[in-house]
Design a protein around this motif. Sequence first.
Motif, mmCIF file in Angstrom:
data_model
loop_
_atom_site.group_PDB
_atom_site.id
_atom_site.type_symbol
_atom_site.label_atom_id
_atom_site.label_comp_id
_atom_site.label_asym_id
_atom_site.label_seq_id
_atom_site.Cartn_x
_atom_site.Cartn_y
_atom_site.Cartn_z
ATOM 1 N N GLU A 1 1.078 -1.704 -0.434
ATOM 2 C CA GLU A 1 0.020 -0.377 -0.047
ATOM 3 C C GLU A 1 0.942 1.202 0.231
ATOM 4 O O GLU A 1 0.075 2.904 -0.300
ATOM 5 C CB GLU A 1 -0.517 0.226 0.790
ATOM 6 C CG GLU A 1 -1.077 1.126 1.244
ATOM 7 C CD GLU A 1 -2.722 0.801 2.588
ATOM 8 O OE1 GLU A 1 -2.716 1.724 3.539
ATOM 9 O OE2 GLU A 1 -3.287 0.226 3.224
ATOM 10 N N SER B 1 -5.964 -5.855 0.847
ATOM 11 C CA SER B 1 -5.285 -5.305 1.037
ATOM 12 C C SER B 1 -3.552 -5.612 1.079
ATOM 13 O O SER B 1 -2.428 -5.022 1.511
ATOM 14 C CB SER B 1 -4.802 -4.110 0.497
ATOM 15 O OG SER B 1 -5.237 -3.790 1.819
ATOM 16 N N GLN C 1 -0.309 -6.724 -3.206
ATOM 17 C CA GLN C 1 -1.125 -6.153 -1.986
ATOM 18 C C GLN C 1 -1.529 -4.907 -2.683
ATOM 19 O O GLN C 1 -2.820 -3.741 -2.903
ATOM 20 C CB GLN C 1 -0.437 -5.599 -1.233
ATOM 21 C CG GLN C 1 -0.096 -7.094 -0.205
ATOM 22 C CD GLN C 1 1.107 -6.117 1.218
ATOM 23 O OE1 GLN C 1 2.329 -5.575 0.731
ATOM 24 N NE2 GLN C 1 0.765 -7.326 2.012
ATOM 25 N N THR D 1 -4.969 -4.757 -5.328
ATOM 26 C CA THR D 1 -6.404 -4.156 -4.161
ATOM 27 C C THR D 1 -5.957 -3.310 -4.136
ATOM 28 O O THR D 1 -7.101 -2.412 -3.556
ATOM 29 C CB THR D 1 -5.620 -5.930 -3.312
ATOM 30 O OG1 THR D 1 -5.222 -6.776 -4.265
ATOM 31 C CG2 THR D 1 -7.029 -5.723 -2.551
ATOM 32 N N THR D 2 -4.965 -2.640 -3.386
ATOM 33 C CA THR D 2 -4.788 -0.929 -2.884
ATOM 34 C C THR D 2 -5.666 -0.453 -3.673
ATOM 35 O O THR D 2 -6.214 0.421 -3.703
ATOM 36 C CB THR D 2 -3.461 -0.221 -2.453
ATOM 37 O OG1 THR D 2 -3.154 -1.482 -0.950
ATOM 38 C CG2 THR D 2 -3.755 1.321 -1.600
#
Length: 341
Positions: A51, A197, A284, A287-288
């Motif tokens: 992220e 995430s 990650q 998805t973020t």
Amino acid sequence: MHARRLLIGLVPLMLVATAACGDDGAGTSTSDSGKKLDKVTLTLNWYPYGEHAPFYYGKQKKIFEKHGIDLTIRAGQGSQKTVQATAAGQSDFGWADTPAVLAGVDQGIKVKSLGVFLQTTPASVQFFSAQGVRTPADLKGKTIAGTAGDALSKTFPSFLKKNGLSESDVKVQNTDPAGKIAAVISGKTDALLGYASDQGPTMQAKAKKDVGYLRFSEHGLNFYSNGLIAGQKSLTGSRAAVAKRMVKAVSESWTAAEKAPGPAVASMDGASEQLPPKAVLSEQFKTTLSLLHTEATEGKAPGVNTEADWQQTIDVFAEAGMVKNPKDVSEYWDATTALKG
């Protein structure tokens, strides 16, 4: 709420203090091109993970420098500690979960959001796809690892209610944040409450099994997640102008990273000894990027918020009991410093 919190007990106290305290970043430096820069510290919500790629990418691409900022990025020890350190002036800015900001303000901590960037919550129920869970109704009779008192566990009853379930339909097993992934992998629980995430990609990589999700946001319950925060010290006097530049630099860094996710993730190399594997970082961050907007902000720059979305978030956490004395949106969000839509 992150699985890597196992490290909390292993980190020397000196490192913990360095992450939250120390030099407040005030002062100036000079860039290679001779430009005067304001020194700024940013404390993350946790150790670096996918992220956070935009901050490192923004530094690498000199976006912060373009806005007159010499940025130092610090690892955090959880959103609550980041909120406290930022409010105390031990960090110029913080990156923290909105529930921690709401709870902090509720307790009299002087901190404000300068814009939430993860506007769709990554909160979710996570499980191995082989479990055959497709809808919330499939959770009946399941045992789910959760941590008492955190935002996920506090809002889970609302998620169940919105989907025609009661708290008695599932068993939430109180589990230390660091142990939730292990609980699912070992079969002690059928699922966990976590962030899509964060924990999901990590669990999939560790177990080498596909992970499925029931995202709160896709089943009737959305609220703001992580964003940029500042204390009064960074919002008054000469530092107020720095705060406005910081907001613009962060938004521009997220825009650049969204367009170049591969290079953005690569920019994190060496960011931390606890950095997840590159494949996990990439998943990650992927998805973020799906969490940046609500319907009200779709097509707008990252970090642009609306009062209505803020009010919805406040209402969710007031209902969940995490905010005892709900205040006006302006008490939590500094719209004058934040990006305009």
